[in-house]
Design a protein around this motif. Structure first.
Motif, mmCIF file in Angstrom:
data_model
loop_
_atom_site.group_PDB
_atom_site.id
_atom_site.type_symbol
_atom_site.label_atom_id
_atom_site.label_comp_id
_atom_site.label_asym_id
_atom_site.label_seq_id
_atom_site.Cartn_x
_atom_site.Cartn_y
_atom_site.Cartn_z
ATOM 1 N N PRO A 40 0.826 -1.216 0.000
ATOM 2 C CA PRO A 40 0.000 0.000 0.000
ATOM 3 C C PRO A 40 0.859 1.265 0.000
ATOM 4 O O PRO A 40 1.789 1.401 0.796
ATOM 5 N N GLY A 41 0.551 2.158 -0.927
ATOM 6 C CA GLY A 41 1.267 3.422 -0.996
ATOM 7 C C GLY A 41 2.642 3.352 -1.616
ATOM 8 O O GLY A 41 3.363 4.354 -1.646
ATOM 9 N N LYS A 42 3.011 2.179 -2.128
ATOM 10 C CA LYS A 42 4.338 2.019 -2.721
ATOM 11 C C LYS A 42 4.210 1.584 -4.174
ATOM 12 O O LYS A 42 3.181 1.066 -4.600
ATOM 13 N N GLU A 43 5.303 1.796 -4.915
ATOM 14 C CA GLU A 43 5.303 1.378 -6.309
ATOM 15 C C GLU A 43 5.508 -0.132 -6.413
ATOM 16 O O GLU A 43 6.071 -0.769 -5.520
ATOM 17 N N ARG A 44 5.051 -0.674 -7.533
ATOM 18 C CA ARG A 44 5.275 -2.085 -7.799
ATOM 19 C C ARG A 44 6.770 -2.321 -7.978
ATOM 20 O O ARG A 44 7.454 -1.547 -8.659
ATOM 21 N N GLU A 45 7.282 -3.386 -7.370
ATOM 22 C CA GLU A 45 8.702 -3.690 -7.491
ATOM 23 C C GLU A 45 8.911 -5.138 -7.911
ATOM 24 O O GLU A 45 8.136 -6.033 -7.550
ATOM 25 N N LEU A 46 9.966 -5.361 -8.674
ATOM 26 C CA LEU A 46 10.334 -6.699 -9.096
ATOM 27 C C LEU A 46 10.963 -7.432 -7.923
ATOM 28 O O LEU A 46 11.891 -6.932 -7.287
ATOM 29 N N VAL A 47 10.451 -8.624 -7.643
ATOM 30 C CA VAL A 47 10.959 -9.443 -6.552
ATOM 31 C C VAL A 47 11.940 -10.493 -7.078
ATOM 32 O O VAL A 47 13.037 -10.651 -6.545
ATOM 33 N N ALA A 48 11.526 -11.211 -8.122
ATOM 34 C CA ALA A 48 12.360 -12.289 -8.654
ATOM 35 C C ALA A 48 11.951 -12.581 -10.083
ATOM 36 O O ALA A 48 10.786 -12.381 -10.448
ATOM 37 N N ALA A 49 12.906 -13.063 -10.875
ATOM 38 C CA ALA A 49 12.624 -13.388 -12.268
ATOM 39 C C ALA A 49 13.371 -14.654 -12.654
ATOM 40 O O ALA A 49 14.425 -14.971 -12.084
ATOM 41 N N SER A 56 18.333 -19.334 -15.547
ATOM 42 C CA SER A 56 18.894 -18.158 -14.890
ATOM 43 C C SER A 56 17.829 -17.463 -14.067
ATOM 44 O O SER A 56 16.672 -17.375 -14.494
ATOM 45 N N THR A 57 18.218 -16.978 -12.898
ATOM 46 C CA THR A 57 17.303 -16.265 -12.025
ATOM 47 C C THR A 57 17.966 -14.980 -11.514
ATOM 48 O O THR A 57 19.199 -14.860 -11.524
ATOM 49 N N ASN A 58 17.138 -14.043 -11.103
ATOM 50 C CA ASN A 58 17.670 -12.887 -10.398
ATOM 51 C C ASN A 58 16.662 -12.414 -9.369
ATOM 52 O O ASN A 58 15.462 -12.700 -9.481
ATOM 53 N N TYR A 59 17.169 -11.712 -8.366
ATOM 54 C CA TYR A 59 16.359 -11.348 -7.206
ATOM 55 C C TYR A 59 16.613 -9.907 -6.787
ATOM 56 O O TYR A 59 17.718 -9.378 -6.951
ATOM 57 N N ALA A 60 15.599 -9.313 -6.202
ATOM 58 C CA ALA A 60 15.798 -8.024 -5.542
ATOM 59 C C ALA A 60 16.717 -8.233 -4.350
ATOM 60 O O ALA A 60 16.683 -9.282 -3.699
ATOM 61 N N ASP A 61 17.535 -7.237 -4.061
ATOM 62 C CA ASP A 61 18.467 -7.365 -2.943
ATOM 63 C C ASP A 61 17.748 -7.658 -1.628
ATOM 64 O O ASP A 61 18.270 -8.371 -0.777
#
Length: 115
Positions: A40-49, A56-61
């Motif tokens: 709530p009140g925050k922008e959408r962020e990428l968590v993992a792909a 291959s994978t990548n993650y938010a810190d």
């Protein structure tokens, strides 16, 4: 075309959840899969792909070492295993499938981390 998330819910801090995203109506194995979240009140962020073949994978810190993304192309499903959950992980988690031409989104599943 559908992406349907499941597995969300209420969990205590330190707990675990496994989210699933079932794809239908398109050739899922030709798409990269991702999980995003929006609090709530925050922008959408990428968590993992994860790439289309899962190589291959990548993650938010903020989730590295705690979350694991995986996929089963035979089941047209992408997963997000979430361990050591924290209150700041509370958000709607949204599945995405994308390739250079198309971009599909699920409706999201609520994850609440609270004691």
């Amino acid at each position: 075309v559908q992406l349907v998330e499941s597995g969300g819910g209420l969990v205590q801090p330190g707990g675990s959840l496994r989210l699933s995203c079932a794809a239908s109506g398109f050739t899922f194995s030709r798409y990269a899969g991702s999980w995003y979240r929006q609090a709530p009140g925050k922008e959408r962020e990428l968590v993992a792909a994860i790439t289309s073949a899962g190589g291959s994978t990548n993650y938010a810190d903020s989730v590295k070492g705690r979350f694991t993304i995986s996929r089963d192309n035979a089941k047209n499903t992408v997963y997000l295993q979430m361990n050591s959950l924290k209150p700041e992980d509370t958000a709607v988690y949204i599945c995405n499938a994308a390739n250079p031409l198309y971009d599909y989104w699920g409706q999201g599943t609520q994850v609440t981390v609270s004691s």
